[in-house]
Design a protein around this motif. Structure first.
Motif, short mmCIF file in Angstrom:
data_model
loop_
_atom_site.label_atom_id
_atom_site.label_comp_id
_atom_site.label_asym_id
_atom_site.label_seq_id
_atom_site.Cartn_x
_atom_site.Cartn_y
_atom_site.Cartn_z
N ILE A 32 0.85 -1.21 0.00
CA ILE A 32 0.00 0.00 0.00
C ILE A 32 0.88 1.25 0.00
N ALA A 33 1.94 1.18 0.78
CA ALA A 33 2.84 2.33 0.81
C ALA A 33 3.40 2.61 -0.57
N ALA A 34 3.83 1.52 -1.26
CA ALA A 34 4.41 1.68 -2.60
C ALA A 34 3.35 2.17 -3.59
N ILE A 35 2.12 1.63 -3.45
CA ILE A 35 1.04 2.02 -4.38
C ILE A 35 0.69 3.49 -4.18
N ASP A 36 0.53 3.87 -2.93
CA ASP A 36 0.17 5.25 -2.64
C ASP A 36 1.20 6.21 -3.20
N LYS A 37 2.49 5.80 -3.08
CA LYS A 37 3.55 6.67 -3.59
C LYS A 37 3.44 6.77 -5.12
N ALA A 38 3.21 5.63 -5.76
CA ALA A 38 3.14 5.61 -7.22
C ALA A 38 1.95 6.44 -7.71
N LEU A 39 0.83 6.31 -7.00
CA LEU A 39 -0.37 7.07 -7.41
C LEU A 39 -0.14 8.56 -7.22
N ALA A 40 0.53 8.89 -6.12
CA ALA A 40 0.81 10.30 -5.85
C ALA A 40 1.75 10.87 -6.90
N ASP A 41 2.72 10.04 -7.36
CA ASP A 41 3.67 10.50 -8.36
C ASP A 41 3.03 10.67 -9.73
N GLN A 42 1.96 9.91 -9.98
CA GLN A 42 1.36 9.98 -11.32
C GLN A 42 -0.14 10.29 -11.21
N PRO A 43 -0.46 11.51 -10.82
CA PRO A 43 -1.88 11.88 -10.58
C PRO A 43 -2.73 11.68 -11.84
N ASP A 44 -2.15 11.85 -13.03
CA ASP A 44 -2.94 11.67 -14.25
C ASP A 44 -3.48 10.25 -14.36
N ILE A 45 -2.67 9.32 -13.97
CA ILE A 45 -3.11 7.92 -14.05
C ILE A 45 -4.18 7.66 -13.01
N LEU A 46 -3.96 8.23 -11.84
CA LEU A 46 -4.97 8.09 -10.78
C LEU A 46 -6.33 8.56 -11.28
N GLU A 47 -6.29 9.68 -12.00
CA GLU A 47 -7.52 10.23 -12.55
C GLU A 47 -8.18 9.26 -13.51
N LYS A 48 -7.33 8.69 -14.39
CA LYS A 48 -7.86 7.76 -15.40
C LYS A 48 -8.54 6.56 -14.73
N ILE A 49 -7.88 6.05 -13.69
CA ILE A 49 -8.46 4.87 -13.01
C ILE A 49 -9.79 5.26 -12.39
N ILE B 74 0.81 -0.82 -11.48
CA ILE B 74 1.20 -2.18 -11.07
C ILE B 74 2.66 -2.41 -11.45
N GLY B 75 3.00 -2.06 -12.67
CA GLY B 75 4.37 -2.25 -13.16
C GLY B 75 5.38 -1.55 -12.27
N GLU B 76 5.04 -0.31 -11.93
CA GLU B 76 5.95 0.47 -11.10
C GLU B 76 6.14 -0.20 -9.72
N VAL B 77 4.99 -0.66 -9.14
CA VAL B 77 5.05 -1.28 -7.81
C VAL B 77 5.87 -2.59 -7.86
N MET B 78 5.61 -3.36 -8.90
CA MET B 78 6.35 -4.63 -9.02
C MET B 78 7.85 -4.35 -9.13
N LYS B 79 8.17 -3.27 -9.82
CA LYS B 79 9.56 -2.89 -9.96
C LYS B 79 10.15 -2.54 -8.60
N ALA C 151 6.33 -9.62 -5.51
CA ALA C 151 4.96 -9.40 -5.07
C ALA C 151 4.04 -10.15 -6.01
N ASP C 152 2.88 -10.47 -5.50
CA ASP C 152 1.89 -11.16 -6.29
C ASP C 152 1.15 -10.10 -7.10
N ALA C 153 1.30 -10.14 -8.41
CA ALA C 153 0.75 -9.09 -9.28
C ALA C 153 -0.76 -8.96 -9.12
N ALA C 154 -1.45 -10.08 -8.94
CA ALA C 154 -2.91 -10.02 -8.83
C ALA C 154 -3.32 -9.25 -7.57
#
Lengths: 509, 515, 102
Positions: A452-469, A481-486, A492-495
């Motif tokens: 969750i920490a990694a996801i929150d950071k990724a979403l915060a870094d890419q607000p445009d994508i957050l909007e799209k989702i 997902i790609g960023e988090v897996m990286k 991590a389990d991608a699903a």
């Protein structure tokens, strides 16, 4: 030696000559003790590790010390009879041991206790199936019991081979390991399929001894060794050619290659007007060629005579019946049963049979893997690595290891990708799958808070994508997902990551 | 005292030890002294144990603690050098094994130790037990205590001479074609070849596996029986070892001594084991024994064994064939001698040079002969035929034993011959085994005991009794009866009349007079 | 087999090779004479060894003598190598198996 070896094109060789084959397969039995001595057997599951230290598994009998005497291991007799029966052989009501006399430093007594004119089993038949579904029947002449020799190490030569060595060293741990030698009758009519027939035959023997549980059957360790006799008969001549005996063929793949090589080599010689020397030849895995060994000559006078220290073996009808009743089902019946039990398609099952992995998959399933997973691992990743390395898949890992790996994936502890890394580690000898996971630190990150920490950071870094989702474009989550897996280095389990990304996108609203 | 002790039989020593009249240390020391005194002349021993007194002390210790001991506990015993001993070199009389100390004990040796007997040393023999005179030992010949110019028999001449010279009361021998019985005959001692499989061969350096048998060597039938009781019985390390329970042979011998009569015993005289080729004095003594036995109530029947005339031929094919294979292990790799040819060589050349240097002429002769008998194209005519003769010999025994309980014959056709007499004529040497070989071919037991002195040379002649397989006890009982009757006629043991026996008595009475 | 069974020097030399004994020329010559005499005397076994007579290889007929499959005590490495004429590490050392010409 091998530089000048000329080979004829295989198809042309078959056009001009008919190949005639014969095999002598030596099976090391996995009894707890040796054939004629109570020394532990290095070819048993328990003995393998201890055999690493030279001359630690020997008694006066193994060393052929003056005064020592052989006594037959009863279990070796039972295993030999079972093998004879599984090969469809007659079991001799009375058979006996004989001494084969010849001097060689790995042969402690300078005679080998073997069987000569009265083998324990004779006249059998083994059915084999080729990749294209054609089947052949291989006639078995005999199966007899004997003892293995010690191991020589050649020192001082450039290659570690016997040629050019300064001296040799002998370790007698293997001396006296129980062997059954299975000898075929002459095999004709294989034509261009001769190399495949060779492989399929040895594979069938391997399946049989594994099903019986009487040998470790690891070819790369010498538990199963094949000597291939090849001769060529000129088409229409009706005459048999001179044969060579190729030794040291220690994988299924090599059996096929060695027979192909000998056919091509002999054809080139015969076509050029030369003659074949009756000799023993050695197969070299690295170069894919055979080289001449000792020529057969009149000097090969083994002076066989009945072993006076041992008595005839006369198995009772009751014993033979008992062992016959305990035989595993015949290969064809077994294949049918397994195919149904596993629910494989025709194609999937043929794939398994052709890759000689039936026993491995069966044992993997028995060790707890699903049939689908077992098949996927063996015919997929493991076969790919084996192919690349030029070895048999079965020599890389054990069914138990594959089952363990598969269970780690099923429980979600490993992803497929991680599991492949673990497999690499197991093959590299780093230990069991669990040990490799431990050593390499490859566990799936199943701690949601880290994700969750990694996801929150990724979403915060890419607000445009957050909007799209948030706008319903769920595919856009892929980038996150790609960023988090990286970030998680794949552990991590991608699903699960995907689930969490969608959750967080909602909750951050 | 010491002289008195060495003159005693093992049974007599056993009594004195059990009553604590003497200790094993005293008995052992007396025999070590005797060896030190006479063995430079007799040369019966290749090695004298440095641990004998220690073993004797342990036997005494066990007795003090009140342990239940074997009757022979504390009694010294010599061991033929063909047997593996983990504390003494075991060379089989060959240069190729010089100094070799095996990492294990032969089963019979382990049984001696377990019975707390005292192994006192290793005795001389023809190299690998091939011979009838000890002249083929790589370590010099043993001399016959009756006449130092003569052979003590072979191959177990060392064990027989050691016993005859009062260096030890008991010894172990091995008998492949007469190596226990023929030396017994020419030294006036007792020797038994048990039923094949009756005594373990594990740890006996093999000559011919299907013929070899370990057995006791002694001065009396009872002593031999006592030792047989210690070494006999099943051994799982020898596949050819018989599994039956054996009766006490000592009890059988004692019963024979007590019986004093041979009533009801049918003794078969084998027509083929006498007459031509047998020394006059030997035949004469044999006739007297027959008359003695008849007077003692035995029924004497004549039996014929026509195939015995093929026995030597069969034996000298089977033995060399098996020996050629058994002796292949002496190759300079794992034990024993290594001789590098000048300038080095391949392992094959080193093996060949070692075997050339390490084996004596008789061993080479028999290895080459055996190699020939087994080689391609000759097997059927030679080895195969010899194995068939073996069947015929067995059949002859079977039919003879229908008519007789035991067979009786001289053990050897002659008394002890002189050194060198037959050395250059191997065939003549082989003929010395004519009476003993059939028992080995058939696996039946044979007991050799003294039957008197040949008139023409005053040397001992030996008697042989043979029984059906597994009936060793019968040999001890009838043998002990015959021995008792013979000694009654002689007024004592035959050995007491040997030069060494006389000397021993003279010293004793001298000492007795002094004290 | 009624003819004489002489063994010539060449045969003796071949047998010596099979038996791995480097006999000298003199020994070969002497043995060929001695063995011919001996073989002449013992070849008579074939006179009575008719096809109807079975061969006996063991004096006392036993069969099926087996040992249970239970490992026992082994020698220590030092015991195993105690008699070795030459050793290297814990292995027995022997000269090169093939000669230089090979």
């Amino acid at each position: 030696m091998s530089e000048q070896t000329e080979l004829m094109d295989f198809d042309k060789a078959i056009e001009l000559f008919e190949p005639v084959l014969g095999f002598e397969v030596h099976v090391e039995l996995n009894t707890k003790s040796k054939m004629f001595s109570d020394a532990p057997n290095p070819a048993s599951a328990e003995g393998e590790a201890a055999a690493q230290e030279p001359n630690t598994m020997v008694t006066p009998v193994c060393l052929g010390l003056p005064g020592s005497l052989p006594v037959v291991n009863e279990q070796a007799i039972r295993f030999s009879i079972s093998l004879g029966l599984a090969l469809g052989c007659e079991i001799a009501p009375s058979s006996r041991f004989a001494r084969k006399n010849y001097f060689y430093p790995d042969l402690a007594k300078n005679y080998q206790i073997s069987q000569y004119d009265e083998p324990i089993a004779h006249d059998g038949e083994v059915s084999i199936e080729l990749a294209d579904g054609r089947s052949f029947r291989i006639q078995i002449e005999r199966a007899h019991m004997e003892e293995d020799a010690g191991k020589l190490t050649h020192v001082g030569g450039s290659t570690g081979r016997i040629q050019g060595a300064d001296h040799s060293l002998v370790d007698y741990n293997r001396a006296g390991v129980p062997l059954v030698e299975i000898v075929t009758k002459m095999i004709t009519g294989t034509e261009g399929s001769a190399p495949e027939v060779a492989r399929a035959y040895v594979s069938a023997i391997r399946d049989i001894v594994l099903a019986l549980g009487i040998s470790q059957a690891r070819m790369e360790r010498g538990n199963l060794r094949c000597d291939a006799n090849v001769s060529l008969s000129p088409r229409g001549s009706g005459k048999l050619g001179t044969r060579t005996e190729t030794k040291n063929v220690n994988s299924l793949r090599s059996v096929e290659r060695a027979v192909r090589f000998e056919i091509q080599r002999q054809a080139a010689i015969l076509h050029g007007g030369g003659t074949i020397v009756q000799e023993t030849r050695h197969w070299h895995e690295d170069t894919g060629m055979t080289s001449p060994g000792r020529p057969k000559s009149d000097a090969d006078d083994y002076r066989y005579f009945p072993e006076p220290d041992l008595l005839p073996v006369e198995p009772s009808k009751e014993l033979i019946d008992e062992l016959r009743a305990a035989l595993p089902e015949p290969p064809a019946v077994r294949r049918k049963r397994l195919k149904e039990a596993w629910g494989f398609t025709d194609l999937e099952f043929q794939d398994v049979v052709n890759s000689d992995l039936l026993v491995e998959i069966e044992q993997t399933v028995a060790a707890g893997a699903t049939p689908a997973a077992a098949r996927k691992w063996w015919t997929g990743e493991i076969a790919r690595i084996a192919n690349a390395d030029g070895v048999d898949a079965a020599s890389l890992v054990t069914p138990a290891q594959v089952a363990e790996l598969s269970k780690l994936v099923d429980s979600g502890e490993l992803t497929d990708r991680l599991a492949r890394q673990v497999l690499e580690g197991v093959i590299a000898g780093e230990g069991s799958p669990a040990e490799v996971v431990q050593k390499r630190g490859l566990k799936v990150v199943s701690d949601d808070s880290a994700l969750i920490a990694a996801i929150d950071k990724a979403l915060a870094d890419q607000p445009d994508i957050l909007e799209k989702i948030r706008g319903g474009k769920v595919q856009a989550a892929g980038a996150i997902i790609g960023e988090v897996m990286k970030q998680m280095r794949g552990q991590a389990d991608a699903a699960r990551v995907r689930e969490l990304v969608l959750e967080r996108a909602e909750s951050l609203r | 005292m010491a002289e008195e002790l060495v003159a005693l039989s093992a049974a007599e020593l056993s009594e004195k030890l059990q009553s604590k009249e003497v200790s094993s240390v005293e008995v052992t020391q007396a025999h070590l002294d005797r060896i030190a005194e006479v063995d430079s002349q007799v040369h019966a021993f290749l090695h004298v144990s440095a641990d004998a007194l220690k073993a004797a002390g342990e036997a005494d210790g066990a007795r003090k603690l009140g342990a239940k001991l074997n009757p022979l506990a504390g009694v010294p015993v010599a061991i033929k050098d063909v047997l593996c001993t983990s504390d003494m070199p075991s060379t089989a009389g060959s240069r190729i094994l010089e100094g070799w100390i095996p990492p294990y004990d032969a089963t019979v040796v382990a049984r001696l130790r377990k019975a707390r007997m005292v192994p006192i040393g290793k005795t001389n023999m023809d190299e690998f037990a091939m011979g009838s005179s000890t002249e083929h030992s790589a370590y010099g010949s043993t001399r016959n205590p009756w006449d130092f110019e003569r052979i003590p028999g072979g191959s177990g001449g060392g064990s027989a001479a050691a016993v005859a010279a009062f260096e030890v009361p008991l010894a172990l021998g091995s008998d492949t074609g007469g190596s226990i019985r023929q030396p017994a005959a020419v030294t006036g001692t007792v020797g038994m070849k048990p039923t094949y499989g009756g005594v373990s061969r594990y740890g006996a350096i093999a000559l011919a596996s299907s013929l070899d048998q370990i057995g006791p060597v002694a001065r009396t039938v009872l002593d031999a029986a006592l030792l047989h009781d210690v070494i006999g019985g099943h051994d799982p390390r020898d596949s050819t070892s018989l599994t039956e329970d054996w009766p006490s042979f000592a009890e059988a011998a004692k019963a024979g001594i007590a019986a004093g009569s041979l009533k009801g015993v049918r003794l078969g005289v084998v027509r083929e084991l006498g007459g031509e080729g047998f020394q006059t004095g030997v035949s004469a003594r044999f006739q007297e024994v027959i008359e003695l036995a008849s007077k003692a109530g035995a029924e004497i029947v004549e039996v014929s064994a026509p195939s015995f005339s093929y026995a030597i031929a069969a034996y000298y094919l089977i033995l060399p064939a098996e020996a050629s294979s058994n002796l292949a292990k002496f190759d300079s790799v794992r034990f024993g001698l290594r001789v590098n040819p000048p300038g080095g060589g391949t392992v094959e050349q080193v093996m060949a040079a070692t075997r050339e240097a390490g084996f004596g002429p008789e061993v080479k002769r028999r290895i080459i002969l055996g190699t020939y008998a087994l080689s391609a194209g000759y097997y059927d005519a030679y080895y195969g035929s010899a194995q068939k003769v073996r069947t015929l010999v067995q059949r002859d025994f079977a039919s003879a034993f229908e008519k007789a309980d035991l067979l009786i014959s001289p053990s050897a056709p002659t008394t002890a011959f002189k050194f060198g007499e037959k050395l250059e004529d191997p065939l003549a040497m082989y003929l010395n085994d004519v009476a003993t070989i059939p028992a080995n071919l058939a696996g039946v037991p044979g007991l050799g005991l003294p039957m008197g002195l040949a008139a023409e040379d005053g040397l001992p002649a030996g008697l042989q009794l043979m029984a059906p397989a597994r009936q060793d006890a019968k040999l001890y009982s009838v043998g002990a009866t015959l021995e008792t009757l013979l000694e009654a006629n002689w007024g004592g043991s035959l050995l007491a009349r040997s030069p060494m026996g006389k000397a021993l008595r003279a010293t004793e009475s001298e000492k007795g007079a002094q004290s | 087999m009624s003819e004489s069974h002489s063994l010539d020097s060449e045969q003796v030399a071949h047998l010596a090779e099979l038996a791995r004994i480097a006999l000298t020329e003199d020994e070969i010559k002497k043995l060929s004479g001695e063995l011919s005499v001996i073989i002449d005397a013992i070849a008579k076994v074939s006179e009575v060894a008719t096809p109807d007579v079975p061969a006996t290889s063991h004096p006392i007929a036993l069969q099926n003598v087996f040992r249970p499959d239970v490992p026992g005590k082994t020698l220590t490495v030092e015991q195993a190598l105690s008699g070795a004429p030459e050793r290297e590490g814990d292995r027995f050392k022997v000269s090169a198996i093939l000669g230089e010409e090979q």
